[in-house]
Design a protein around this motif. Structure first.
Motif, PDB file in Angstrom:
ATOM      1  N   CYS A  66       2.166   1.940  -3.482  1.00  0.00           N
ATOM      2  CA  CYS A  66       1.142   2.514  -4.352  1.00  0.00           C
ATOM      3  C   CYS A  66       0.844   3.963  -3.986  1.00  0.00           C
ATOM      4  O   CYS A  66       0.646   4.817  -4.873  1.00  0.00           O
ATOM      5  N   GLU A  67       0.795   4.249  -2.702  1.00  0.00           N
ATOM      6  CA  GLU A  67       0.412   5.591  -2.267  1.00  0.00           C
ATOM      7  C   GLU A  67       1.513   6.619  -2.487  1.00  0.00           C
ATOM      8  O   GLU A  67       1.237   7.767  -2.849  1.00  0.00           O
ATOM      9  N   THR A  68       2.759   6.220  -2.269  1.00  0.00           N
ATOM     10  CA  THR A  68       3.839   7.217  -2.221  1.00  0.00           C
ATOM     11  C   THR A  68       4.784   7.177  -3.411  1.00  0.00           C
ATOM     12  O   THR A  68       5.442   8.187  -3.702  1.00  0.00           O
ATOM     13  N   ARG A  80       0.829  -1.213   0.000  1.00  0.00           N
ATOM     14  CA  ARG A  80       0.000   0.000   0.000  1.00  0.00           C
ATOM     15  C   ARG A  80       0.859   1.257   0.000  1.00  0.00           C
ATOM     16  O   ARG A  80       0.558   2.227  -0.707  1.00  0.00           O
ATOM     17  N   SER A  81       1.932   1.243   0.766  1.00  0.00           N
ATOM     18  CA  SER A  81       2.794   2.430   0.820  1.00  0.00           C
ATOM     19  C   SER A  81       3.477   2.673  -0.529  1.00  0.00           C
ATOM     20  O   SER A  81       3.640   3.821  -0.945  1.00  0.00           O
ATOM     21  N   ASP A  84       4.443   9.600  -7.651  1.00  0.00           N
ATOM     22  CA  ASP A  84       5.255  10.772  -7.291  1.00  0.00           C
ATOM     23  C   ASP A  84       6.059  11.220  -8.516  1.00  0.00           C
ATOM     24  O   ASP A  84       6.046  10.594  -9.562  1.00  0.00           O
ATOM     25  N   SER A 103      -3.774   5.002  -6.024  1.00  0.00           N
ATOM     26  CA  SER A 103      -3.587   5.693  -4.746  1.00  0.00           C
ATOM     27  C   SER A 103      -4.917   6.207  -4.235  1.00  0.00           C
ATOM     28  O   SER A 103      -5.705   6.789  -4.992  1.00  0.00           O
ATOM     29  N   SER A 104      -5.177   6.012  -2.952  1.00  0.00           N
ATOM     30  CA  SER A 104      -6.406   6.536  -2.360  1.00  0.00           C
ATOM     31  C   SER A 104      -6.377   8.056  -2.319  1.00  0.00           C
ATOM     32  O   SER A 104      -7.419   8.708  -2.473  1.00  0.00           O
ATOM     33  N   GLU A 105      -5.209   8.626  -2.146  1.00  0.00           N
ATOM     34  CA  GLU A 105      -5.103  10.092  -2.112  1.00  0.00           C
ATOM     35  C   GLU A 105      -5.427  10.684  -3.479  1.00  0.00           C
ATOM     36  O   GLU A 105      -6.189  11.644  -3.605  1.00  0.00           O
TER      37      GLU A 105
END
Length: 1402
Positions: free
Chosen positions: A1000-1002, A997-998, A1006, A1048-1050
């Motif tokens: 995918c998110e970060t 998850r990290s 980027d 990403s959820s964000e």
């Protein structure tokens, strides 16, 4: 003294103990049980000395055995039976000489008569006693709870079963003697005959007598009764007894049918058949309808008898015909079955006499009439009988068309059994048709027209040249028209005073149009114009709308009659089958043929040929009609109907019907059926159709198989391909596909065997299907697939390379690891396959091809599934393709001044690029992004888990080894170590998931990652639909945006407003469909983020585009059944799809509620909410549409508790209802429920809720319907009083309401406000996207806590936030290119839109 007494056969054994008068024998003493053995010994000694007359002195001994039969020992009973058998046998051997002795004295005759009666009485008494004991034993043996039943049956019944048949033969031998001499030449005493035959009937009462092991016994009984019938005039008694037994013992019907058949054939007792059938025929039909058991015996007897002696049944069947109109369906079935047997065995063939042909026609008429019988069992049975008639080739050719039409009509029957037998009958017609092995009406049409033309020419040549001029019918009509018109006008003129109406003969219209036409034409030829006009007037009323009695449109009836008369006289009336020109031409020409005096053989042959082709054509048309109906039955709930439909299409395929292929395709999805019988039926069907071709060599069989399967895949959908793949993989796993087939496919693929491009494409697909069952087919030829399938020649349209990728994908889709922690199958990064794929994707990027994107998606998916370092390979592909796009953009900038902007190029003011390049780039970015997420979530996660398990297993082994070396240590350290290992294993999954998850998110989006470079481009295209107005580009960009949101959820949270804005505002259906699918995936990946936007997903169920509604229905079905979205409050939107104009969308809704009903009480729990929303005046649902929806939903309410609870809930809803329409809707829902006794109590308890609404007629009628249905279900007396009390209250409230309404005529009372008239749901879907289309809808929904806090507060009016697509304006400034709401435009109080608020704003 004993001899002087006359022995009278008693009605009951006790009569022999009472004094019947002087000269009658009476039992002097009943011996005790212990005295019986010596008494039997004395009888035996006397028998040796005196013979059969010994019974005159020792009768009491055996009578005592009968008296104590239940308590006496088995040996005594067996000794008595053996002794009496010897006595009767001895007497039987002596009697012929005694009877032939003319000098026999009166005393000797009386002694022998008494001895015969006594011996037979004792023997038959013992037989009856043993039979009753055996019957009881068989009943005990059938009782599963009885212990030691085998031993009990063996001791009591073994002797009797062995001795029964010899005893019956003995009695038969006795009855065959001329015993009338003992009765002084008169008839044998009836009581004596009844005594002898009574044992036979008692034996037949045993239910086990029909078993095969008692066949000899049944034959012995039959011959004994035959002797009684022949020698002793037992006909009348036998008729009554057989009829009674048929009524009370069902099992004797086959036995008596066989016996009567034997008596008629071997003993000449044919009159008995008539007597029995007459006795049955005289039974009252009403009585038979009430006695089901008796009817079954009669019915079985009639049908069995007709099978064995059909000729005798035919001669007596008239006495049974009244039962065809009776209420007993079993009797109707039996009589119709008897007729069918007569037709098959007696009235069969073309050499019948005229009377026999008439009888056959009447029987067939009766059978055809009962195809539409009121009882389904009769309809089903008649169809079975016709199937037998057709299979035995006993149906005349002239009846083929009518019976086929009846069978096709029964395909629409509501009863499963009838439909099943109708399909079987049509299959029998096909298999036994006399026309051709190929029955395609398309192929028969041309030969028919050709032969009809030939027949016409032959008739023209054979017609003699006329000497006198021929007057045309039209000229004749013009000459007679004044007289006809005058006669017609008289029909419409009133009678003058004193004028009497002319007496005309009574004219009645015939039953059929053809006979009426003949009658009218005959009257015209006889110049009887008035009667012809009068008959035509009656026929116009009788046969409305049927040719030729169809008026051409005149309002004047006189002109209509004249027009019909003219068409009939001149022969210009079109036939009834005007839509079939070939049929009309042939029929008209055949009727108009001029027969010459001399027979013309060639002309007659040609007429027969035309008749034959016409019949074949009509038969083919009817079978084609049946095909369309049967193909729709493959998804019925009945397994047997589905199996019959599948088997029917297998049969049809063998006769070359072109529509058969559609049915063969339609049965494909049944391979996924949960019913093993249906799945096996599909496999067997394809096995028969494709795996068993009638070819000689293996090569020819392989070619036939490949060709047939290729035909199925032409224009086949993805679902069809998947179904066929499942079937072929099943065959591969069972080694039913020969290696010759695989070899031929590889030869076609490598072009060693010539084939077309479509055949080659199908070849690759077949290889992939076979690889699913045996992956080694692909694994051993991977290099050939890559080099040939991805070559430049193959990449001309990219369809073949796409299929090659799908085939190779089977290697990853069929892993067979030896162990669970075995490494997954992957190829090295430098494998030639990935080089070929990268090169092919990169080369095709710059070429405008509609097939490149599907190929690219397959290639990227394959790389991520099979390659080591897949992300690096795809990054290189993305880099190369983006470089090509930049180079094209630079070239476009250089040529911009000279060439100008092309209409197929997009521009942002600084440069332009071909639309297809931008489309390819956006699609590539989206596919790489999606596969990267899937790669991390599935492949990388699984690999991390596998490595962790290996490490834990290795650590555990090391710890076990160290534990063995350090045994003296305490067990506390060991437990601590195991706990630590367990803790690591429990938290490891969460740690790995958090790592993925990290990433995918970060990391993926980027600035350092390649994907992030393309995000602004995708957002720009999505934000500017006016500038980027290509539909394919917009759809691809929308889909890519959804795929990027999956990362990403964000990123997803920040772009959900844009995504739903496009979903609601876009004018392109493809964009809306793509975004619905993307939103469905996002709802599974990020359910908390999507939850506030659920109402927007439901809003798409009212989209004006059918394809979008269907997509939304499928997505919402998946999400609801997986419990991923909220249901209550909005599931009524799914219910509205049940009345959608598109059949496919209705099917989606029906499937949804069907699956929902399987989840416990889901439909029951949602029903009140659905009713509340759909009965709302603002819902826009018409009353009839509401009824349609409710009928479907209430069909899922089957439990009594659910019904009772719904009755109470619906009654309570009357309190909150405010309009008449809501009252009517609620009462209609109540009428749909099968109210039980408890439900009636619920209505009584909640009567006050709806009492004041009963003044409305619709509401009152619904409650009356509830009570009527309750009464039909059958109620108890105490419940009946409750129903009557409720009915009285309903009537009183209804009448009181009507009275109060009548008194309110002065207008002082405020009338009930009428509900606002709403547009129907069908039309509302065609309006602009109203539900969530208002501009204030797209506000970021607040958190759930904030919404709950604000919900109770009244929302003040606020200014609408306007969402605009800036590209539609003339200005293209950067600020106007955004479709999102600016921060200052966002209202402070936000809530997601709801359906109700949208309707209020509408």
């Amino acid at each position: 003294m004993v001899a002087a007494s006359e022995f009278h056969l008693p009605l009951v054994p006790a009569d022999l103990l009472r004094d019947g008068g002087p000269g009658r024998y009476v039992v002097r003493e009943v011996l005790a049980a212990r005295e019986l053995p010596p008494a039997l010994a004395a009888f035996r000694a006397a028998f040796r000395a005196q013979g059969a007359l010994a019974v005159l002195e020792h009768f009491d001994c055996v009578y005592s055995v009968l008296h104590h039969f239940r308590t006496v020992g088995t040996s005594v009973k067996e000794d008595a039976l053996e002794l009496m058998m010897r006595v009767v046998s001895h007497h039987s051997n002596e009697l012929p000489a005694i009877l032939s002795d003319s000098g026999l004295s009166h005393a000797d005759r009386a002694a022998h008569l008494n001895a015969l009666k006594m011996n037979c009485y004792l023997l038959t008494g013992l037989m009856d006693a043993f039979e009753m004991e055996t019957c009881k034993s068989s009943c005990l043996e059938a009782d599963p709870g009885r212990k030691n039943r085998k031993n009990h049956a063996k001791t009591s019944g073994s002797l009797w079963e062995e001795e029964r048949e010899p005893l019956l033969r003995l009695l038969t031998q006795l009855l065959q003697l001329d015993l009338r001499q003992l009765w002084r030449g008169l008839a044998v005493e009836e009581e004596f005959v009844s005594l002898m035959t009574g044992s036979c009937y008692r034996i037949l009462e045993n239910p086990s007598i029909g078993l095969q092991r008692y066949r000899v016994t049944r034959e012995a009984v039959t011959h004994l009764l035959a002797a009684a019938l022949v020698q002793c005039d037992h006909m009348f008694s036998a008729t009554l007894k057989i009829t009674q037994m048929l009524q009370h013992f069902e099992h004797v019907a086959p036995v008596f049918a066989q016996a009567v058949s034997l008596w008629a054939k071997e003993y000449g007792l044919k009159s008995l058949v008539g007597e029995l059938l007459r006795e049955i025929g005289q039974k009252c039909p009403q009585d038979l309808a009430r006695e089901a058991s008796g009817v079954k015996g009669y019915a079985t007897f009639i049908s069995e008898l007709a099978e064995q002696i059909p000729a005798l049944v035919l001669s007596n069947i008239s006495v049974l015909l009244p039962h065809l109109d009776g209420e007993s369906y079993m009797m109707r079935n039996a009589i119709l079955a008897a007729m069918a047997e007569v037709l098959v065995q007696v009235l069969n063939g073309n050499q019948l006499e005229e009377a026999a042909r008439g009888t056959r026609g009447k029987f067939l008429d009766m059978l055809q009439a009962h195809v539409c019988d009121v009882h389904s069992f009769v309809r089903s049975r008649v169809l079975q009988l016709f199937t037998r008639i057709v299979q035995c080739k006993a149906l005349p050719l002239t009846r083929f068309q009518s019976v086929v039409s009846l069978a096709v009509g029964r395909l629409k029957d509501r009863t499963v059994l009838v439909v099943k037998n109708a399909i079987q009958l049509l299959a029998a017609f096909l298999s036994n048709n006399p026309f051709s092995s190929k029955l395609s009406w398309i192929h028969l049409d041309e030969p028919l027209k050709k032969e009809v033309q030939k027949l016409k020419e032959m008739r023209d040549r054979s017609r003699p040249t006329a000497v006198a001029p021929v007057i045309a019918p039209e000229e004749e009509w013009e000459a007679m028209l004044p007289e006809v018109r005058a006669a017609t006008q008289q029909l419409f003129q009133p009678l003058q005073e004193g004028e009497e109406e002319e007496e005309l003969p009574l004219l009645e219209v015939e039953e059929t149009v053809e006979r009426t036409v003949e009658q009218i034409t005959g009257l015209l030829k006889k110049l009887n114009y008035k009667n012809a006009a009068r008959l035509t007037q009656k026929a116009l009323c009788r046969f409305q709308g049927k040719e030729p009695f169809v008026g051409p449109g005149e309002e004047n009836e006189e002109a209509t009659i004249l027009g019909v008369l003219k068409r009939l006289y001149t022969g210009s009336c079109p036939g009834e089958n005007s839509e079939n020109p070939a049929h009309d031409n042939s029929s008209d020409k055949i009727e108009e043929v001029v027969q010459e005096e001399q027979p013309q053989t060639e002309l007659i042959k040609q007429e027969m040929l035309v008749h034959y082709l016409q019949d074949a054509y009509n038969f083919s048309v009817k079978i084609t009609e049946a095909l369309n109906l049967i193909s729709k039955m493959m998804y019925e709930n009945s397994v047997s109907v589905v199996q019959e439909a599948i088997e029917f299409f297998v049969t049809v395929s063998q006769f070359g019907m072109p529509q058969a292929l559609l049915g063969v395709r339609r049965m494909l999805p049944l391979i996924w059926s949960k019913e093993p019988g249906i799945k096996e039926a599909v496999l067997n069907a394809y096995r028969q159709l494709y795996l068993s071709p009638s070819k000689d060599s293996e090569r020819a069989k392989a070619q036939a198989l490949v060709h047939s399967l290729s035909l199925i895949m032409v224009d086949a959908s993805l679902g069809t391909i998947q179904c066929l793949e499942e079937i072929i993989s099943e065959f591969m796993q069972k080694d039913e596909i020969k290696p010759a087939v695989t070899q031929l496919l590889w030869e076609r693929f490598t072009e060693k065997s010539p084939c077309s491009s479509l055949e080659r494409h199908a070849t690759v697909m077949l290889l992939g299907m076979m690889a699913r069952g045996n992956p080694e087919i692909i694994g051993s030829n991977l290099d050939i697939l890559a080099t040939v399938g991805l070559s430049e020649k193959a990449c001309e349209n990219y369809r073949l390379p796409q299929e090659v990728c799908n085939v190779i994908f089977k290697l990853a889709g069929n892993p067979k690891p030896a162990l669970e922690n075995c490494a997954p199958f992957r190829l090295p990064q430098n494998h030639m396959l990935f080089g070929c794929l990268s090169e092919t994707v990169s080369k095709g990027f710059a070429q405008p091809s509609s097939h490149w994107i599907p190929f690219m998606e397959a290639a990227v998916t394959l790389i991520y599934q099979l390659a080591e370092g897949a992300e690096e390979i795809c990054a290189d592909i993305l880099h190369v393709c983006s470089q090509q796009a930049l180079e094209k953009l630079q070239e476009a900038d250089e040529q911009k001044a000279d060439a100008g902007d092309s209409p197929r190029r997009v521009s942002d003011g600084s440069g332009s690029l071909s639309t297809f390049l931008l489309l390819h780039l956006v699609a590539l970015v989206g596919q790489v992004a999606l596969q990267q997420v899937a790669y991390l979530e599935v492949s990388v996660s699984a690999e991390l888990r596998r490595r962790r398990l290996l490490k834990e297993e290795k650590t555990k082994k090391q710890s076990d080894t160290s534990t063995k070396k350090q045994r003296p240590q305490s067990t506390g350290n060991k437990t601590t170590m195991e706990e630590e290992l367990g803790l690591v294993g429990a938290t490891a999954d969460d740690t790995e998931a958090e790592l993925i998850r990290s990433i995918c998110e970060t990391e993926l989006l980027d600035g350092k990652h390649l994907l992030s470079a393309f995000v602004p481009l995708v957002l720009k295209i999505c934000n500017n639909p006016g500038l980027y107005n290509d539909s394919a580009l917009s759809a691809a960009a929308a889909l890519t945006l959804g795929k990027l949101c999956m990362i990403s959820s964000e990123f997803c949270d920040s772009h959900l407003r844009l995504l739903f804005t496009m979903m609601e505002k876009s004018t392109l259906p493809d964009v809306r469909s793509n975004l619905i699918i993307a939103a469905g995936d996002l709802a599974i990946r990020f359910p908390n983020l999507l939850e506030p936007w659920t109402s927007h997903l439901y809003a798409r169920l009212r989209d004006p585009c059918p394809s979008v509604r269907q997509t939304a229905g499928l997505v919402m079905t998946y999400l609801i059944l997986k419990d991923m979205v909220k249901v209550k409050g909005q599931v009524s939107e799914m219910a509205t799809l049940l009345i959608d104009p598109e059949e496919a969308i209705v099917g989606v809704a029906q499937n949804f509620f069907g699956e929902l009903a399987n989840k416990g009480n889901a439909v029951y729990n949602l029903l009140p909410d659905i009713i509340s929303h759909l009965s709302d005046p603002n819902s826009g649902i018409e009353e009839e549409s509401f009824h349609t929806i409710m009928r479907h939903l209430f069909s899922y309410i089957t439990k009594d508790k659910q019904t009772e609870s719904l009755v109470e809930k619906l009654c309570q809803r009357f309190r909150t209802a405010s309009t008449e329409r809501q009252y009517q809707d609620l009462s209609y829902c109540l009428a749909l429920l099968p109210v039980s006794e408890r439900g009636l109590h619920k209505l009584q308890d909640n009567y006050d809720c709806f009492a004041d609404k009963l003044q409305h007629p619709a509401v009152y009628n619904c409650f009356q319907t509830v009570l009527a249905r309750f009464r039909r279900a059958g109620v108890k007396p105490e419940t009946k009083a409750l129903a009557e009390d409720l009915e009285q209250k309903l009537s009183a409230s209804h009448n009181r309401g009507l009275d109060s309404t009548e008194t309110c005529q002065d207008g002082s009372q405020t009338p009930m406000p009428a509900p606002a008239k709403q547009k129907p749901i069908g039309s509302s879907r065609r309006q602009p996207l109203s539900p969530a289309n208002s501009d204030n809808a797209f506000v970021t929904p607040p958190s759930r806590i904030l919404r709950n806090h604000k919900r109770a507060q009244k929302r003040p009016p606020r200014k609408k936030a306007i969402v605009t697509f800036s590209s539609d304006e003339e200005n293209n400034s950067e600020d106007e290119l955004l479709a999102e709401l600016r921060e200052e435009e966002t209202p402070t109080k936000t809530t997601p839109i709801t359906r109700s608020s949208a309707r209020r704003r509408r």
